[in-house]
Design an enzyme around this catalytic site. Structure first.
Site, short mmCIF file in Angstrom:
data_model
loop_
_atom_site.label_atom_id
_atom_site.label_comp_id
_atom_site.label_asym_id
_atom_site.label_seq_id
_atom_site.Cartn_x
_atom_site.Cartn_y
_atom_site.Cartn_z
N CYS A 1 -67.12 -42.89 11.91
CA CYS A 1 -66.37 -41.85 11.95
C CYS A 1 -65.90 -41.32 10.47
O CYS A 1 -66.00 -40.11 10.23
CB CYS A 1 -65.21 -42.16 12.70
SG CYS A 1 -63.71 -40.98 12.90
N CYS B 1 -66.81 -38.11 12.38
CA CYS B 1 -65.86 -37.02 12.58
C CYS B 1 -65.47 -36.49 11.39
O CYS B 1 -65.01 -35.19 11.31
CB CYS B 1 -64.75 -38.03 13.37
SG CYS B 1 -65.09 -39.17 14.23
N LYS C 1 -67.83 -34.46 9.26
CA LYS C 1 -68.05 -33.24 9.95
C LYS C 1 -67.25 -32.15 9.87
O LYS C 1 -67.52 -30.95 9.85
CB LYS C 1 -68.35 -33.89 11.43
CG LYS C 1 -68.67 -32.55 12.26
CD LYS C 1 -68.57 -32.95 13.68
CE LYS C 1 -67.12 -33.09 14.32
NZ LYS C 1 -66.81 -33.97 15.29
N TYR D 1 -72.92 -32.22 21.81
CA TYR D 1 -71.88 -31.84 21.00
C TYR D 1 -72.32 -32.01 19.35
O TYR D 1 -72.01 -31.24 18.65
CB TYR D 1 -70.50 -32.31 21.29
CG TYR D 1 -70.15 -33.68 20.45
CD1 TYR D 1 -69.62 -33.98 19.36
CD2 TYR D 1 -70.49 -34.98 21.34
CE1 TYR D 1 -69.42 -35.35 18.86
CE2 TYR D 1 -70.24 -36.44 20.87
CZ TYR D 1 -69.76 -36.47 19.52
OH TYR D 1 -69.40 -37.74 18.75
N GLU E 1 -72.48 -28.84 17.27
CA GLU E 1 -71.46 -28.57 16.08
C GLU E 1 -72.13 -28.41 14.77
O GLU E 1 -71.63 -27.60 13.84
CB GLU E 1 -70.68 -30.11 15.91
CG GLU E 1 -69.66 -30.02 17.06
CD GLU E 1 -68.66 -31.30 16.92
OE1 GLU E 1 -67.83 -31.46 17.52
OE2 GLU E 1 -69.30 -32.55 16.50
N HIS F 1 -44.94 -16.77 22.32
CA HIS F 1 -45.66 -15.34 21.97
C HIS F 1 -45.51 -15.06 20.60
O HIS F 1 -44.45 -15.04 20.00
CB HIS F 1 -44.90 -14.36 23.09
CG HIS F 1 -45.41 -13.02 22.90
ND1 HIS F 1 -46.87 -12.59 23.26
CD2 HIS F 1 -45.05 -11.92 22.33
CE1 HIS F 1 -46.86 -11.35 22.98
NE2 HIS F 1 -45.88 -10.84 22.48
N GLU G 1 -50.34 -19.25 25.11
CA GLU G 1 -49.27 -18.59 26.21
C GLU G 1 -50.19 -18.45 27.44
O GLU G 1 -49.49 -18.60 28.35
CB GLU G 1 -48.37 -17.52 25.70
CG GLU G 1 -48.98 -16.30 25.57
CD GLU G 1 -48.38 -15.37 24.92
OE1 GLU G 1 -47.25 -14.74 25.35
OE2 GLU G 1 -48.70 -14.56 23.79
C1 LIG Z 1 -71.86 -36.98 13.71
C2 LIG Z 1 -70.97 -37.37 14.49
C3 LIG Z 1 -69.63 -36.73 14.81
C4 LIG Z 1 -68.85 -37.22 15.64
N1 LIG Z 1 -67.64 -36.59 15.64
C5 LIG Z 1 -66.78 -37.17 16.41
C6 LIG Z 1 -65.20 -36.61 16.73
O1 LIG Z 1 -65.14 -35.21 15.99
N2 LIG Z 1 -64.32 -37.14 17.40
C7 LIG Z 1 -64.55 -38.36 17.82
O2 LIG Z 1 -63.69 -38.88 18.46
N3 LIG Z 1 -65.66 -39.04 17.66
C8 LIG Z 1 -66.47 -38.73 17.12
N4 LIG Z 1 -67.82 -39.30 16.87
C9 LIG Z 1 -67.91 -40.57 17.34
C10 LIG Z 1 -67.21 -41.57 16.38
O3 LIG Z 1 -67.63 -41.66 15.20
C11 LIG Z 1 -67.39 -42.96 17.04
O4 LIG Z 1 -67.21 -43.13 18.38
C12 LIG Z 1 -66.61 -43.94 16.57
O5 LIG Z 1 -66.96 -44.22 15.04
C13 LIG Z 1 -66.95 -45.50 17.12
O6 LIG Z 1 -66.34 -46.53 16.55
P1 LIG Z 1 -67.12 -47.96 16.28
O7 LIG Z 1 -65.92 -49.01 15.86
O8 LIG Z 1 -67.31 -48.26 18.01
O9 LIG Z 1 -68.36 -47.86 15.80
P2 LIG Z 1 -68.60 -47.31 14.24
O10 LIG Z 1 -67.61 -46.55 13.73
O11 LIG Z 1 -69.89 -46.79 14.35
O12 LIG Z 1 -68.60 -48.75 13.27
C14 LIG Z 1 -69.59 -49.78 13.55
C15 LIG Z 1 -69.85 -50.30 12.22
O13 LIG Z 1 -70.50 -51.60 12.44
C16 LIG Z 1 -71.33 -51.96 11.02
N5 LIG Z 1 -72.38 -52.84 11.70
C17 LIG Z 1 -73.19 -52.52 12.46
N6 LIG Z 1 -74.04 -53.72 12.71
C18 LIG Z 1 -73.61 -54.62 11.84
C19 LIG Z 1 -73.88 -55.91 11.56
N7 LIG Z 1 -74.78 -56.69 12.46
N8 LIG Z 1 -73.24 -56.52 10.70
C20 LIG Z 1 -72.00 -56.02 10.02
N9 LIG Z 1 -71.84 -54.68 10.18
C21 LIG Z 1 -72.43 -54.14 11.21
C22 LIG Z 1 -71.82 -50.60 10.92
O14 LIG Z 1 -72.32 -50.26 9.62
C23 LIG Z 1 -70.47 -49.50 11.04
O15 LIG Z 1 -69.82 -49.41 9.76
C24 LIG Z 1 -68.67 -38.76 16.09
C25 LIG Z 1 -70.01 -39.56 15.62
C26 LIG Z 1 -70.97 -38.73 15.11
C27 LIG Z 1 -72.45 -39.65 14.97
#
Ligand SMILES: Cc1cc2nc3c(=O)[nH]c(=O)nc-3n(C[C@H](O)[C@H](O)[C@H](O)COP(=O)(O)OP(=O)(O)OC[C@H]3O[C@@H](n4cnc5c(N)ncnc54)[C@H](O)[C@@H]3O)c2cc1C
Length: 468
Positions: A43, A48, A51, A179, A183, A437, A442
């Site tokens: 994110c 997010c 973006k 999306y 986007e 308004h 509205e």
């Molecule tokens: C281009 C794009 C736009 C988006 N826009 C939106 C939006 O507008 N609104 C919204 O709500 N959501 C949006 N999302 C989705 C949102 O980013 C994810 O839903 C959210 O980040 C999920 O959080 P998470 O904690 O599950 O995983 P992540 O945020 O992906 O975090 C996982 C972390 O784990 C780390 N990792 C992975 N494997 C290992 C390992 N073995 N050891 C150590 N570290 C590891 C990774 O490096 C990463 O930092 C978007 C996603 C993308 C790709």
């Protein structure tokens, strides 16, 4: 403390992992968190946040154009990609620092390494160290699906790379209909690129209300995005500084970049899940119960790696619920009802609750209220884009089941609609709410006539002429 090094080991420092680690530490747990790339996760680093910054950048293009109708002359407008990328990088670095500081302040020990699971209570770090933990939380998120197999597919970029391209792509092809594809299509077109979206079907945004799906194509086309439907890419060939893209209908298209945005997959590879036999579902996501627990008693998972609702606020709340439940003696679980979603296309989409199609599939009898109007701003700007609003109401009890919007501010509006829907608002509650308004919002409280498929749309209205 007992036989374990820590109470909680979190793998992944993204939205879900950071929240879980911080809250668990606040409940007194000894916590370590491993992040292999950058704190903040998808994110903050490449999702997010960057973006939305790019979306803001792109929207200036319309503002400059629209300004003329309001008496402004805006001349010599130029856009510099390198400045945008550099300023975005600065903000992301600041946010990453804030995440780090919050974790440290909460007493979480951060390990800047990859981690994998070695046993129900054991984690192995990339440097070979083993850490034992009473509880392990997997919060490793997802990654772009690179599951395409055609000549030159490695020449395509994903959303991971697009944020940091050295040169602005003047011509870009984007394969996908979700999306993220749309986007980037919108924002790159706004920044001045020639954008073509390539999709193997002919409908965008699967899962959204059919009226939204139909209208967004026309709206985006008016904003300069081209669409190639019912085709796929057969090969990408580097020819000098440009890429030739062969489609399966025999056409060749040329572009500076090709973005492959065909979905995301859970990050489970190389995590050692097979060694402890953590169950995955058919999509390869970690299967969990209502309290985020896997089939292994000491191992939990939250966020995109569980592939439930892949959004940042959902991952954050899942992490929070996990930490309160396991370490705070306050068990609760996340409600997945009425999750508001925005798609930051141009124009923007906002949606919450059931689509008309989902509600009908549940066998409900519905009243549909919808409107399509020219916003007040467009009367002077001359822009042809329209606002569309649809409210899905259950005939049985008058409850609002879904709100679906296209137009400026839709994301902000739908967040508020979600609050109303969560407290069970009926259409009568919407109707007795005083209108603000002049605004587009509205219209949500002044829609009176039911729409049936045989009825024409209600008279086009504008913010300037509210229903009296
Ligand atoms: C281009 C794009 C736009 C988006 N826009 C939106 C939006 O507008 N609104 C919204 O709500 N959501 C949006 N999302 C989705 C949102 O980013 C994810 O839903 C959210 O980040 C999920 O959080 P998470 O904690 O599950 O995983 P992540 O945020 O992906 O975090 C996982 C972390 O784990 C780390 N990792 C992975 N494997 C290992 C390992 N073995 N050891 C150590 N570290 C590891 C990774 O490096 C990463 O930092 C978007 C996603 C993308 C790709």
């Amino acid at each position: 403390m007992d036989q374990f090094d820590v109470d909680l080991f979190v793998i992944g420092g993204g939205s879900g992992g950071v929240r879980a680690a911080r809250i668990a530490a606040g409940h007194g747990a000894k916590v370590k968190l491993a992040e292999e790339y950058r704190l903040g996760g998808t994110c903050v680093i490449r999702g997010c946040v960057p973006k939305k910054l790019f979306v803001y950048a792109a929207r200036f293009a319309h503002e400059f154009e629209d300004a003329a109708g309001f008496g402004w002359s805006v001349e010599n407008v130029r856009f510099d990609w390198a400045t945008l990328v550099a300023n975005k990088d600065k903000e992301i670095a600041r946010l990453e620092g804030a995440y780090r500081a919050n974790l440290v302040r909460a007493g979480v020990e951060i390990v800047a390494q990859r981690a994998s699971i070695e046993g129900p209570h054991a984690v192995r770090l990339a440097d070979g160290t083993q850490v034992t933990a009473r509880t392990i939380l997997i919060a490793t998120g997802g990654r772009p699906n690179r599951g395409l197999d055609f000549p030159g597919c490695e020449l395509g970029i994903s959303s991971n790379e697009i944020f940091d391209l050295e040169r602005f792509p003047e011509r870009i092809l984007i394969q996908g209909a979700g999306y993220i594809a749309l986007e980037f299509a919108s924002l790159l077109a706004g920044l001045g690129a020639k954008v073509t979206v390539i999709h193997r079907g002919d409908r965008l945004l699967r899962g959204f209300d059919e009226d939204i799906r139909a209208r967004i194509v026309d709206e985006m086309a008016q904003n300069g995005v081209e669409f190639a439907f019912n085709v796929t890419i057969e090969g990408i060939y580097q020819e000098g500084s440009e890429k030739r893209v062969r489609l399966n209908d025999g056409r060749d298209l040329f572009a500076d970049e090709v973005m492959l945005a065909i979905g995301r997959v859970p990050n489970t590879i190389g995590l050692g899940l097979d060694t402890v036999e953590v169950h995955l579902d058919e999509a390869g996501a970690i299967a969990v119960d209502d309290h985020a627990r896997t089939n292994i008693h000491s191992i939990y998972a939250v966020g995109d790696v569980t592939n439930r609702v892949n959004l940042t606020p959902v991952a954050i709340r899942e992490g929070h619920a996990f930490a309160d439940t396991v370490f705070g003696k306050r068990p609760w679980h996340v409600s997945y009802d009425n999750i508001p979603t925005a798609v930051f296309t141009e124009p923007e989409i906002g949606t919450v609750g059931l689509t008309e199609q989902e509600a009908r599939a549940q066998g409900r009898r519905l009243d549909i209220y919808q409107t399509d109007f020219r916003p007040l701003k467009a009367t002077l700007s001359g822009r042809t884009s329209r606002v569309f609003m649809k409210i899905v109401v259950d005939q049985a009890d008058d409850r609002v089941l879904g709100v679906h919007l296209i137009g400026e501010g839709s994301g902000e509006m739908v967040q508020m609609a979600a609050i109303a829907m969560n407290v069970g608002a009926t259409k009568a509650d919407f109707d007795r709410t005083m209108a603000l308004h002049p605004s587009s919002a509205e219209e949500l409280v002044t829609l009176r006539s039911k729409h049936t498929t045989s009825d024409p749309l209600p008279e086009a209205s504008t913010e300037a002429t509210p229903a009296l």
